[in-house]
Design an enzyme around this catalytic site. Structure first.
Site: not given
Lengths: 175, 172
Positions: A95, A99, A120-122, A139
């Site tokens: 969060s 935020r 992998t993160l987008e 997380q």
């Protein structure tokens, strides 16, 4: 059922869940905070079938930060190797970052049971935002499945760098 | 496992889930619809640096609505104070607001067990959209846990109204 933070710790200790490196301080009541890795890559403006040169633009995230701009997808990866063949992994944001309007995934938060790797993160942002290598960015939660387990045998777990979409796979049944 | 609507009612009555105020009319088959509170905040800066405490502007939503613009992240809050020391809450949009292109969180749907607040919503509109105080904007689900429970004692505990990011503390 979702694992509590103390259950995640226990399963990491007995090797059922892999989180490497693991830091107790990153445990939450029912999740673990992962860090941003050191590299990123931009997605080409127009993807087309047979696009092969997508890995070549891998760049380092500078120590003094990288400013992300809205309207662009940046691929990055978790600093940690994460995975479990026993519990289902859900990779989401946290969060404190949400935020500030930074998406970590594009509606695809569900991981597969199977080998551990850097995920992998987008990344895409609502307003321009600065990200730093190894900042606590998202997380991961772990879930108990029901049924016999067949582990993921697809290609994406072979990669520990931001892995571009294997776009051809999406289209293979359309021809 | 996810709690059914009837089980949510039972656990609210047993004091194991807090939803305050609670209205049985807002129960769905496997979730509870929550309302949008009256206050919204947004950041004054255009470029957001997580290392820096960001200043915000606060808006009280007029009864005839307030238009959210794309390109800005707005922080709203649930009208209800919610939380549970026994089940993990996960918030979701409602399809009725989703069909209008309104995100109510930004990939952060998981609430810590033991976190009792008016939860902060991350509002992001794909197209301009008008929001009204008290509208039924999202839903919350509750999930059973496995393992010993250690309750949330983090930096957002007890917050009322929208709470801006405190991530700058990670860098102190």
């Amino acid at each position: 059922m979702i694992l509590t933070g103390s259950e995640i710790r226990k399963q990491v200790e007995n090797g059922t869940i892999v989180i490497d490196p693991f830091d107790e301080n990153q445990i939450n009541p029912n999740s673990y905070n992962y860090r941003l890795g050191d590299h990123f890559s931009q997605v080409p403006e127009l993807l087309s079938l047979g696009h092969k040169d997508q890995e070549t633009n891998l760049q380092e995230i500078p120590e003094d930060g990288l400013q992300l701009e809205p309207g662009i997808i940046y691929l990055a990866n978790t600093h940690e190797i994460i995975g479990s063949s026993r519990y289902v992994t859900l990779l989401i944001g946290r969060s404190s970052v949400a935020r500030l309007g930074l998406f970590l995934q594009i509606s695809a938060d569900l991981g597969n049971l199977g080998p551990a790797h850097k995920w992998t993160l987008e990344l895409t942002c609502v307003q321009p935002i600065i990200v730093y290598p190894r900042m606590k960015i998202g997380q991961v939660s772990f879930w108990v499945p029901t049924g016999d387990i067949e582990e993921y045998s697809g290609v994406y777990t072979q990669y520990d760098v931001p892995k571009h979409s294997i776009y051809d796979l999406l289209l293979r049944n359309t021809q | 496992m996810i709690l059914t609507g009837l089980e949510i009612i039972k656990q609210v009555e047993a004091g194991k889930i807090q939803i305050d105020p609670f209205d049985v009319e807002q129960i769905n088959p496997n979730s509870y619809n929550f309302r949008l509170g009256a206050t919204i905040k947004y950041y004054i800066n255009d470029v957001l640096d997580p290392k820096v405490k960001q200043e915000v502007r606060t808006v009280t939503l007029p009864d005839d609505g307030y238009t959210l613009s794309p390109g800005r992240i707005y922080l709203g809050h649930t009208f209800e104070v919610m939380g549970s020391d026994y089940y993990v809450p996960i918030i979701k949009g409602r399809s009725s607001s989703a069909r209008l292109g309104l995100f109510i969180h930004v990939t952060a749907d998981l609430i810590d067990i033991g976190s009792h607040n008016q939860w902060t919503l991350q509002l992001y509109a794909v197209q301009p959209i008008k929001v009204h105080p008290g509208m039924l904007i999202g839903q919350v689900t509750f999930w059973q846990v496995i393992g010993e429970i250690e309750k949330y004692r983090g930096k957002y505990q007890g917050s009322l109204g929208p709470c801006e990011s405190k991530i700058y503390r990670d860098f102190e």
